[in-house]
Design a protein around this motif. Structure first.
Motif, short mmCIF file in Angstrom:
data_model
loop_
_atom_site.label_atom_id
_atom_site.label_comp_id
_atom_site.label_asym_id
_atom_site.label_seq_id
_atom_site.Cartn_x
_atom_site.Cartn_y
_atom_site.Cartn_z
N ASP A 1 -6.54 56.33 -29.67
CA ASP A 1 -5.17 56.46 -30.20
C ASP A 1 -5.07 57.51 -31.30
OD1 ASP A 1 -6.68 54.82 -32.02
OD2 ASP A 1 -4.80 54.20 -32.96
N HIS A 2 -6.17 58.10 -31.72
CA HIS A 2 -6.09 59.12 -32.75
C HIS A 2 -5.19 60.28 -32.30
CE1 HIS A 2 -9.92 57.99 -35.16
NE2 HIS A 2 -8.88 57.89 -35.95
N LEU A 3 -4.31 60.70 -33.18
CA LEU A 3 -3.52 61.92 -32.96
C LEU A 3 -4.17 63.01 -33.78
CD1 LEU A 3 -1.03 63.42 -31.84
CD2 LEU A 3 0.23 62.64 -33.86
N LEU B 1 -9.25 61.51 -28.19
CA LEU B 1 -10.34 62.14 -28.94
C LEU B 1 -11.74 61.77 -28.43
CD1 LEU B 1 -11.23 63.97 -31.21
CD2 LEU B 1 -10.88 62.09 -32.83
N HIS C 1 -3.11 56.62 -37.47
CA HIS C 1 -3.96 57.17 -36.41
C HIS C 1 -4.14 58.68 -36.51
CE1 HIS C 1 0.18 57.60 -35.30
NE2 HIS C 1 -0.11 58.35 -34.25
N THR D 1 -4.01 63.50 -28.15
CA THR D 1 -4.71 62.21 -28.20
C THR D 1 -5.79 62.22 -27.12
OG1 THR D 1 -3.15 61.15 -26.67
CG2 THR D 1 -2.64 61.01 -29.03
#
Length: 348
Positions: free
Chosen positions: A253-255, A267, A208, A265
């Motif tokens: 869920d992207h970090l 995004l 992620h 998170t």
């Protein structure tokens, strides 16, 4: 953080790493920081474990102090294996500053976009001991405060080479659509624009993580500036196009590991904010232009706060960017004033 909706923006690490130290934010991914001598007093750098060595993301501004901190990092959190690659997200000095040092002194491979490398190498070779008349004319055309202009004239011009280590000839190019393997992950390459041309962002296929440089930041919006090198540029258009394109990739869920501030998170929400912030600024600016005004007279509607002396230069080039955008889209007329400043007024 209780009560925050899943789509909200979260900062999993409330405190950054201390100087010379690292925080592991995912398997084999270290977050570190280097100092900057300005209001935005830091740049984030990252190291990814390739097994037989490290790949670092961005390199900090060139200075003896910064290189001493790199030495601490290489004998501390990065000890035991060499840095083999440096990936530079874009050509600004706080990101590319030590790339040449890594190449020349440590045999490190430089990986970046062609435009970032061309700008970096060209600007390091373009040293000005006195202000070029073109630059002074550009400042006047933006309506720079005369007292500020006189003060600036008295100082030696800033040169890229002041904060960027001399760059060797060679580099490895990455481009839109490439896949690059770093830290045991495959990363899709997506280029942004607006803050810097052909700005590299990396999106992991295997988990992620997003390495976003300054293209996507969590709590500030990157500067969109116009300079004497391309006085009619429209980075706002480039920025909005990039944001709309990258927005389609964004997952909650992207970090996001950016060049400044904290990893975050949320995004999809942040991409909407980054786009809407500039649309809002343009609307306020257009409403303000009921009478002819130069870029330097438009800080209030654009920034909604007092601009201090240390921020004046960046505020001015961003104001020019927004004026240019309204001009290119046909929303305003443009007239040269007796003092050399371009003034803008909304049509109708």
């Amino acid at each position: 953080m209780d009560g925050v909706e899943p789509s909200g923006i979260r900062y999993p690490w409330p405190e950054p790493p201390a100087p010379g130290e690292a925080i592991e934010i995912a398997e084999g991914v270290l977050w570190m920081r280097l100092p900057l001598p300005m209001a935005l007093d830091h740049v984030n750098i990252y190291a990814l474990d390739d097994g037989d060595g490290w790949t670092v993301i961005d390199t900090g501004m060139s200075s003896n102090k910064t290189r001493r901190i790199w030495a601490e990092l290489m004998s501390g959190p990065l000890a035991g294996k060499p840095i083999r690659r440096a990936v530079v997200t874009h050509h600004h000095p706080d990101h590319v500053g030590n790339a040449g040092w890594f190449q020349a002194e440590h045999g490190v491979e430089l990986v970046t976009s062609r435009t970032a490398w061309l700008f970096s190498r060209m600007l390091t070779l373009d040293v000005q001991e006195n202000w070029p008349q073109e630059t002074l004319n550009f400042y006047q055309s933006a309506g720079m405060d005369p007292a500020f202009l006189e003060k600036r004239k008295a100082d030696r011009p800033f040169n890229f080479a002041d904060t960027v280590y001399p760059m060797p000839l060679g580099f490895t190019r990455v481009k839109q659509g490439d896949v690059i393997r770093i830290g045991g992950r495959d990363w899709d390459v997506h280029m942004g624009n607006g803050h810097a041309p052909e700005h590299l962002t990396l999106w992991s296929r295997d988990d992620h993580l997003v390495l976003s440089g300054d293209q996507i930041l969590g709590s500030i919006s990157p500067n969109l500036g116009v300079y004497a090198t391309e006085p009619m540029a429209d980075p706002v258009s480039d920025w909005i196009e990039s944001c709309e394109r990258l927005q389609k990739l964004a997952r909650p869920d992207h970090l996001v590991l950016g060049g400044h501030k904290l990893p975050f998170t949320g995004l999809p929400l942040r991409m909407r904010q980054l786009i809407e912030n500039h649309h809002g600024a343009l609307e306020r600016l257009l409403a303000y232009l009921d009478q002819p005004k130069a870029a330097a007279e438009c800080f209030a509607p654009l920034f909604k706060r007092t601009i201090r002396e240390g921020e004046y230069g960046l505020a001015l080039v961003e104001a020019v960017a927004h004026m240019n955008h309204l001009h290119h889209t046909g929303a305003v007329t443009r007239t040269r004033r007796a003092d050399g400043a371009w003034t803008f007024q909304r049509k109708g």
